[in-house]
Design a protein around this motif. Structure first.
Motif, PDB file in Angstrom:
ATOM      1  N   LYS A 116       9.680   7.646   3.295  1.00  0.00           N
ATOM      2  CA  LYS A 116       9.305   7.917   1.914  1.00  0.00           C
ATOM      3  C   LYS A 116      10.230   7.205   0.918  1.00  0.00           C
ATOM      4  CE  LYS A 116       6.684  12.165   2.422  1.00  0.00           C
ATOM      5  NZ  LYS A 116       5.523  11.606   1.693  1.00  0.00           N
ATOM      6  N   VAL A 117      11.529   7.218   1.167  1.00  0.00           N
ATOM      7  CA  VAL A 117      12.420   6.550   0.217  1.00  0.00           C
ATOM      8  C   VAL A 117      12.257   5.031   0.297  1.00  0.00           C
ATOM      9  CG1 VAL A 117      14.074   8.457   0.187  1.00  0.00           C
ATOM     10  CG2 VAL A 117      14.433   6.564   1.785  1.00  0.00           C
ATOM     11  N   VAL A 165       0.845  -1.207   0.000  1.00  0.00           N
ATOM     12  CA  VAL A 165       0.000   0.000   0.000  1.00  0.00           C
ATOM     13  C   VAL A 165       0.872   1.244   0.000  1.00  0.00           C
ATOM     14  CG1 VAL A 165      -1.651   1.362   1.338  1.00  0.00           C
ATOM     15  CG2 VAL A 165      -1.974  -1.110   1.118  1.00  0.00           C
ATOM     16  N   LYS A 166       1.908   1.252   0.867  1.00  0.00           N
ATOM     17  CA  LYS A 166       2.801   2.415   0.962  1.00  0.00           C
ATOM     18  C   LYS A 166       3.567   2.642  -0.328  1.00  0.00           C
ATOM     19  CE  LYS A 166       5.143   2.738   4.877  1.00  0.00           C
ATOM     20  NZ  LYS A 166       5.917   2.269   6.065  1.00  0.00           N
ATOM     21  N   VAL A 196       9.986  12.022  -4.502  1.00  0.00           N
ATOM     22  CA  VAL A 196       9.233  11.414  -3.404  1.00  0.00           C
ATOM     23  C   VAL A 196       9.428  12.196  -2.110  1.00  0.00           C
ATOM     24  CG1 VAL A 196       9.277   9.086  -4.364  1.00  0.00           C
ATOM     25  CG2 VAL A 196      11.114   9.815  -2.837  1.00  0.00           C
ATOM     26  N   LEU A 197      10.485  13.021  -2.068  1.00  0.00           N
ATOM     27  CA  LEU A 197      10.761  13.801  -0.863  1.00  0.00           C
ATOM     28  C   LEU A 197      10.133  15.196  -0.908  1.00  0.00           C
ATOM     29  CD1 LEU A 197      14.524  12.860  -0.315  1.00  0.00           C
ATOM     30  CD2 LEU A 197      12.500  11.866   0.752  1.00  0.00           C
ATOM     31  N   GLU A 198       9.417  15.474  -1.978  1.00  0.00           N
ATOM     32  CA  GLU A 198       8.848  16.807  -2.156  1.00  0.00           C
ATOM     33  C   GLU A 198       7.849  17.167  -1.057  1.00  0.00           C
ATOM     34  OE1 GLU A 198       6.270  18.707  -5.682  1.00  0.00           O
ATOM     35  OE2 GLU A 198       8.103  17.710  -6.343  1.00  0.00           O
ATOM     36  N   PHE A 224      14.087   2.078  -1.799  1.00  0.00           N
ATOM     37  CA  PHE A 224      15.445   2.447  -1.394  1.00  0.00           C
ATOM     38  C   PHE A 224      15.574   2.166   0.096  1.00  0.00           C
ATOM     39  CE2 PHE A 224      18.857   5.379  -0.148  1.00  0.00           C
ATOM     40  CZ  PHE A 224      19.803   5.104  -1.123  1.00  0.00           C
ATOM     41  N   ASP A 225      15.978   0.933   0.411  1.00  0.00           N
ATOM     42  CA  ASP A 225      15.954   0.525   1.816  1.00  0.00           C
ATOM     43  C   ASP A 225      16.877  -0.658   2.053  1.00  0.00           C
ATOM     44  OD1 ASP A 225      15.103   0.755   4.418  1.00  0.00           O
ATOM     45  OD2 ASP A 225      13.097  -0.051   4.078  1.00  0.00           O
TER      46      ASP A 225
END
Length: 258
Positions: free
Chosen positions: A151-152, A115-116, A131-133, A157-158
């Motif tokens: 967010k990342v 979902v995220k 995505v950081l906006e 990105f993890d």
């Protein structure tokens, strides 16, 4: 719990009161979006305190304060014909429907993490360049770091395992110690920031909210220190007159009670 019709009547009552205050109260007449801003931030922190204390009566009161602010902003917006409370409500309704295609569309999801990920992809399709906006610039640094990492992670990105993150924490601590040994203040600050950032990331993997965890420790420290102050006063002493060993006795007592 109240029925839907009772809930709607309560909202209508609040809207009516807001109109009356805006027309008749000297203070309410003067308020603008800008003058309300810092008050809204303060109310949000008060709500956060009530939640951490698990004081549901206070949570209810603070939610009321925040709801008043939302209605107040909407009333000001209506006076300039920019938006009103219906526009505000419809905007978030439309957004929720659009960003939940697994509920209002035919998209299938396996779990919360999917979902995220879909949420972040949809935001990019809406025209966001990064995505950081959506991370507010004025957020406190600790909260901002947590939101950045959330967010990342939403776009993949993890790290894969908590152990990898813990190893990164240890790596950053070692780099900090090197700079401490070299006594380069600018690099010490940079490495200290890296340690904090990696610890916040580790908290996410442990499913711990770092802001809540730190505030919990703040509250605990305050209680213990105030216990120490009380005991010193009972002895007719000031803390400045006590040795660390004497203070440590009462500190250990406080730890048992708090």
């Amino acid at each position: 719990m109240n029925s839907r019709s009772t809930q709607l009547k309560a909202i209508d009552r609040l809207l009516t009161i807001m109109e009356e205050l805006r027309e008749q109260c000297p203070w309410d007449k003067k308020q603008t979006l800008q003058t309300l801003r810092h008050l809204t931030i303060e109310e949000t922190y008060e709500l956060g305190d009530a939640i951490l204390d698990n004081n549901l009566e206070e949570v209810k009161k603070e939610l009321g304060d925040l709801l008043l602010h939302i209605v107040f902003y909407a009333k000001i917006g209506s006076e300039t014909n920019d938006f009103d409370i219906a526009d505000v409500a419809n905007e978030i309704c439309d957004k929720l429907i659009h960003r939940h295609p697994h509920i209002y569309g035919d998209v299938k999801v396996e779990d919360e993490e999917e979902v995220k990920r879909n949420w972040e992809k949809l935001k990019l399709k809406e025209g966001k360049k990064s995505v950081l906006e959506g991370v507010p610039k004025s957020l406190p640094a600790l909260v901002k770091a947590s939101r950045i990492q959330d967010k990342v992670a939403g776009v993949g990105f993890d790290w894969e395992e908590p152990q990898q993150v813990f190893e990164k924490v240890q790596e950053e601590l070692a780099e900090l110690q090197e700079e401490v040994n070299d006594a380069n203040q600018d690099k010490i600050e940079a490495e200290f920031g890296d340690v904090l950032f990696s610890m916040i990331n580790y908290a996410r993997f442990l499913k711990v909210n770092p802001e809540d965890a730190l505030e919990r420790t703040n509250k605990k420290f305050i209680k213990r220190f105030q216990y120490l102050e009380t005991k010193a006063k009972e002895m007719g002493k000031s803390l400045q007159d006590m040795t660390l060993a004497e203070m440590d006795v009462f500190w250990n007592q406080a730890k048992k009670e708090n």
